[in-house]
Structures are given as structure tokens and as C-alpha cells.
Design a protein around this motif. Sequence first.
Motif, PDB file in Angstrom:
ATOM      1  N   ALA A  15       0.837  -1.207   0.000  1.00  0.00           N
ATOM      2  CA  ALA A  15       0.000   0.000   0.000  1.00  0.00           C
ATOM      3  C   ALA A  15       0.872   1.257   0.000  1.00  0.00           C
ATOM      4  O   ALA A  15       0.556   2.243  -0.679  1.00  0.00           O
ATOM      5  CB  ALA A  15      -0.935  -0.010   1.210  1.00  0.00           C
ATOM      6  N   ALA A  16       1.982   1.226   0.727  1.00  0.00           N
ATOM      7  CA  ALA A  16       2.898   2.373   0.739  1.00  0.00           C
ATOM      8  C   ALA A  16       3.450   2.629  -0.658  1.00  0.00           C
ATOM      9  O   ALA A  16       3.590   3.792  -1.077  1.00  0.00           O
ATOM     10  CB  ALA A  16       4.032   2.133   1.731  1.00  0.00           C
ATOM     11  N   ILE A  17       3.741   1.578  -1.398  1.00  0.00           N
ATOM     12  CA  ILE A  17       4.214   1.718  -2.786  1.00  0.00           C
ATOM     13  C   ILE A  17       3.155   2.429  -3.623  1.00  0.00           C
ATOM     14  O   ILE A  17       3.461   3.352  -4.385  1.00  0.00           O
ATOM     15  CB  ILE A  17       4.572   0.347  -3.377  1.00  0.00           C
ATOM     16  N   ARG A  61      10.821  -3.521  -0.942  1.00  0.00           N
ATOM     17  CA  ARG A  61       9.734  -4.359  -1.476  1.00  0.00           C
ATOM     18  C   ARG A  61       9.618  -4.226  -2.993  1.00  0.00           C
ATOM     19  O   ARG A  61       9.344  -5.204  -3.681  1.00  0.00           O
ATOM     20  CB  ARG A  61       8.414  -3.984  -0.792  1.00  0.00           C
ATOM     21  N   VAL A  62       9.842  -3.031  -3.515  1.00  0.00           N
ATOM     22  CA  VAL A  62       9.801  -2.867  -4.969  1.00  0.00           C
ATOM     23  C   VAL A  62      10.820  -3.795  -5.614  1.00  0.00           C
ATOM     24  O   VAL A  62      10.512  -4.498  -6.582  1.00  0.00           O
ATOM     25  CB  VAL A  62      10.058  -1.395  -5.377  1.00  0.00           C
ATOM     26  N   TYR A  63      12.026  -3.823  -5.071  1.00  0.00           N
ATOM     27  CA  TYR A  63      13.067  -4.697  -5.630  1.00  0.00           C
ATOM     28  C   TYR A  63      12.666  -6.160  -5.526  1.00  0.00           C
ATOM     29  O   TYR A  63      12.904  -6.940  -6.454  1.00  0.00           O
ATOM     30  CB  TYR A  63      14.410  -4.444  -4.944  1.00  0.00           C
ATOM     31  N   VAL A  94      12.729  -4.533 -19.517  1.00  0.00           N
ATOM     32  CA  VAL A  94      11.998  -3.274 -19.674  1.00  0.00           C
ATOM     33  C   VAL A  94      10.497  -3.526 -19.548  1.00  0.00           C
ATOM     34  O   VAL A  94       9.785  -2.779 -18.872  1.00  0.00           O
ATOM     35  CB  VAL A  94      12.353  -2.586 -21.012  1.00  0.00           C
ATOM     36  N   GLY A  95      10.015  -4.593 -20.140  1.00  0.00           N
ATOM     37  CA  GLY A  95       8.593  -4.924 -20.027  1.00  0.00           C
ATOM     38  C   GLY A  95       8.174  -5.246 -18.607  1.00  0.00           C
ATOM     39  O   GLY A  95       7.131  -4.782 -18.132  1.00  0.00           O
ATOM     40  N   ARG A  96       9.001  -6.026 -17.887  1.00  0.00           N
ATOM     41  CA  ARG A  96       8.680  -6.406 -16.513  1.00  0.00           C
ATOM     42  C   ARG A  96       8.646  -5.178 -15.609  1.00  0.00           C
ATOM     43  O   ARG A  96       7.721  -4.991 -14.829  1.00  0.00           O
ATOM     44  CB  ARG A  96       9.690  -7.432 -15.992  1.00  0.00           C
ATOM     45  N   VAL A  97       9.645  -4.333 -15.734  1.00  0.00           N
ATOM     46  CA  VAL A  97       9.701  -3.145 -14.891  1.00  0.00           C
ATOM     47  C   VAL A  97       8.568  -2.184 -15.249  1.00  0.00           C
ATOM     48  O   VAL A  97       7.897  -1.638 -14.365  1.00  0.00           O
ATOM     49  CB  VAL A  97      11.080  -2.457 -14.996  1.00  0.00           C
ATOM     50  N   SER A  98       8.327  -1.989 -16.538  1.00  0.00           N
ATOM     51  CA  SER A  98       7.259  -1.081 -16.969  1.00  0.00           C
ATOM     52  C   SER A  98       5.886  -1.570 -16.541  1.00  0.00           C
ATOM     53  O   SER A  98       4.989  -0.763 -16.288  1.00  0.00           O
ATOM     54  CB  SER A  98       7.292  -0.908 -18.488  1.00  0.00           C
ATOM     55  N   SER A  99       5.712  -2.882 -16.457  1.00  0.00           N
ATOM     56  CA  SER A  99       4.404  -3.409 -16.057  1.00  0.00           C
ATOM     57  C   SER A  99       4.140  -3.217 -14.563  1.00  0.00           C
ATOM     58  O   SER A  99       2.993  -3.294 -14.128  1.00  0.00           O
ATOM     59  CB  SER A  99       4.282  -4.887 -16.440  1.00  0.00           C
ATOM     60  N   PHE A 100       5.162  -2.954 -13.789  1.00  0.00           N
ATOM     61  CA  PHE A 100       4.992  -2.636 -12.362  1.00  0.00           C
ATOM     62  C   PHE A 100       5.130  -1.116 -12.204  1.00  0.00           C
ATOM     63  O   PHE A 100       6.008  -0.614 -11.549  1.00  0.00           O
ATOM     64  CB  PHE A 100       6.019  -3.390 -11.522  1.00  0.00           C
ATOM     65  N   ARG A 101       4.234  -0.409 -12.872  1.00  0.00           N
ATOM     66  CA  ARG A 101       4.293   1.052 -12.961  1.00  0.00           C
ATOM     67  C   ARG A 101       4.389   1.712 -11.597  1.00  0.00           C
ATOM     68  O   ARG A 101       5.237   2.568 -11.361  1.00  0.00           O
ATOM     69  CB  ARG A 101       3.067   1.569 -13.718  1.00  0.00           C
ATOM     70  N   SER A 102       3.509   1.330 -10.691  1.00  0.00           N
ATOM     71  CA  SER A 102       3.503   1.975  -9.374  1.00  0.00           C
ATOM     72  C   SER A 102       4.821   1.736  -8.638  1.00  0.00           C
ATOM     73  O   SER A 102       5.323   2.624  -7.947  1.00  0.00           O
ATOM     74  CB  SER A 102       2.313   1.516  -8.533  1.00  0.00           C
ATOM     75  N   GLY A 103       5.401   0.554  -8.810  1.00  0.00           N
ATOM     76  CA  GLY A 103       6.669   0.270  -8.143  1.00  0.00           C
ATOM     77  C   GLY A 103       7.797   1.141  -8.638  1.00  0.00           C
ATOM     78  O   GLY A 103       8.562   1.693  -7.851  1.00  0.00           O
ATOM     79  N   TYR A 104       7.896   1.286  -9.948  1.00  0.00           N
ATOM     80  CA  TYR A 104       8.976   2.101 -10.497  1.00  0.00           C
ATOM     81  C   TYR A 104       8.776   3.576 -10.158  1.00  0.00           C
ATOM     82  O   TYR A 104       9.721   4.281  -9.808  1.00  0.00           O
ATOM     83  CB  TYR A 104       9.100   1.895 -12.005  1.00  0.00           C
ATOM     84  N   TRP A 160      16.330   5.180 -18.194  1.00  0.00           N
ATOM     85  CA  TRP A 160      15.667   6.389 -18.696  1.00  0.00           C
ATOM     86  C   TRP A 160      14.561   6.037 -19.683  1.00  0.00           C
ATOM     87  O   TRP A 160      13.520   6.683 -19.724  1.00  0.00           O
ATOM     88  CB  TRP A 160      16.653   7.379 -19.311  1.00  0.00           C
ATOM     89  N   LEU A 161      14.746   4.994 -20.470  1.00  0.00           N
ATOM     90  CA  LEU A 161      13.688   4.543 -21.368  1.00  0.00           C
ATOM     91  C   LEU A 161      12.444   4.169 -20.562  1.00  0.00           C
ATOM     92  O   LEU A 161      11.320   4.499 -20.944  1.00  0.00           O
ATOM     93  CB  LEU A 161      14.169   3.351 -22.196  1.00  0.00           C
ATOM     94  N   ILE A 162      12.642   3.508 -19.435  1.00  0.00           N
ATOM     95  CA  ILE A 162      11.514   3.130 -18.571  1.00  0.00           C
ATOM     96  C   ILE A 162      10.852   4.377 -17.994  1.00  0.00           C
ATOM     97  O   ILE A 162       9.621   4.480 -17.962  1.00  0.00           O
ATOM     98  CB  ILE A 162      11.981   2.162 -17.463  1.00  0.00           C
ATOM     99  N   VAL A 163      11.639   5.334 -17.551  1.00  0.00           N
ATOM    100  CA  VAL A 163      11.068   6.592 -17.032  1.00  0.00           C
ATOM    101  C   VAL A 163      10.206   7.246 -18.109  1.00  0.00           C
ATOM    102  O   VAL A 163       9.081   7.690 -17.847  1.00  0.00           O
ATOM    103  CB  VAL A 163      12.178   7.561 -16.563  1.00  0.00           C
ATOM    104  N   GLU A 164      10.725   7.304 -19.324  1.00  0.00           N
ATOM    105  CA  GLU A 164       9.980   7.899 -20.441  1.00  0.00           C
ATOM    106  C   GLU A 164       8.662   7.167 -20.656  1.00  0.00           C
ATOM    107  O   GLU A 164       7.611   7.784 -20.803  1.00  0.00           O
ATOM    108  CB  GLU A 164      10.835   7.831 -21.707  1.00  0.00           C
ATOM    109  N   GLN A 165       8.733   5.839 -20.659  1.00  0.00           N
ATOM    110  CA  GLN A 165       7.543   5.023 -20.890  1.00  0.00           C
ATOM    111  C   GLN A 165       6.490   5.232 -19.804  1.00  0.00           C
ATOM    112  O   GLN A 165       5.303   5.288 -20.095  1.00  0.00           O
ATOM    113  CB  GLN A 165       7.940   3.540 -20.960  1.00  0.00           C
TER     114      GLN A 165
END
Length: 191
Positions: A15-17, A61-63, A94-104, A160-165
Motif C-alpha cells: 500500500a505504501a508503494i 519491497r519494490v526490488y 523493460v517490459g517487466r519493470v514497466s508493467s509494475f508502474r507503481s513500483g517504479y 531512462w527509457l523506462i522513465v519515459e515510458q
Amino acid sequence: MVRRNPQRRTALVDAAIEVLAAEGARGLTFRSVDTTAGVPAGTASNYFANRDDLLTQAGARVYERLVPDDATYERQRVAAPDRETYAELMRELVGRVSSFRSGYLALLELRLESTRRPELRKILTQRVRADLDANISYHLASGLPGDSTSVELLYLALNWLIVEQLTLPDVLSEAERERLVTAAVERIVVV
């Protein structure tokens, strides 16, 4: 401080994430975490010593949630150690990290907050450095082409590509993103 229920602790950290991603570090309060987790008021304060404790546990937890699954490790283990395999791994990453939008997004908030909180900066620096070192070690042991500098350059470019996405998703299409990941591997990784 009560710490008896690990599932509830995990739900509070998750929830904090979500709060960090939606409201930023300034919006992270015990009350907002309780509300997001759907637990009685005062619950989070029973699980975390203070707000800093909650911030650092959210980062950890994000990690945990971004670790690849066993199937991903197995696919890499049996794949040919070439640039195409490397590019596929990076596209998956990139797909895995981008799919966890709130975590990143929560990690970005934590990084910004760490500029004001030396203890949080110390913990994040250690965690990110350890993660980068683990990626370098894994890469070197895997037999994939490239060296530690390749890993570091891809780390920087793909972050940075993930940040952009995640922040401006209409700048690049998914196809452009995949093409850029492949191009980054082809241009950075020397065979």
C-alpha cells in the motif's frame, strides 16, 4: 510495536508503494497507507517505527517484486549466449519493470526523497549498487557478450527509457521501445 502478521506487513508495504506512486513522498503517511491497505486506522504505526522505516521498506519491497521468475532465469540459462539473447533479456526486463508502474514510480519518488534524507540516500545507494554489482556478476558468469561497462551503460540507458515510458507513455510506441532496446544492445555490447 506489533510485528506479528507478515502478510499484513506486506500488504501495508505494498500500500505504501501505491501511495508513493500516486501521491509522492509527501503524501505518504501512516493514515494514507492504512486507507489504501483497507485496514483500521493506526495499523501501519504498529508495524513501522516511523515514516523513514516505511520509506525504506517500500523501496526494498519494490526490488523484491521486480526479481525475475525462475522461468526467465531458465530461458536465459539454456539460450545461446549471443546479442539476440541479450536483447531479448533486456526487452523482457523493460517490459517487466514497466508493467509494475507503481513500483517504479515509487522508486523514483524515493530517489527524489533521498536527496533530502541522507539515511534514505545511504540505503538506496547501497541497494542500487548491490543490484548493479549482482547484475554485472550474473552477466559475466552467463557467458553473454559484453563486459561490465556494457551492463552499466545498458542500466543507465534502459532506466531512462523506462522513465519515459511510465511518465510520458505517448512519446514512444511499444514497437519503438522494443526497437530502441535492441539497438542499445547492438550498439553498446561489443562482440
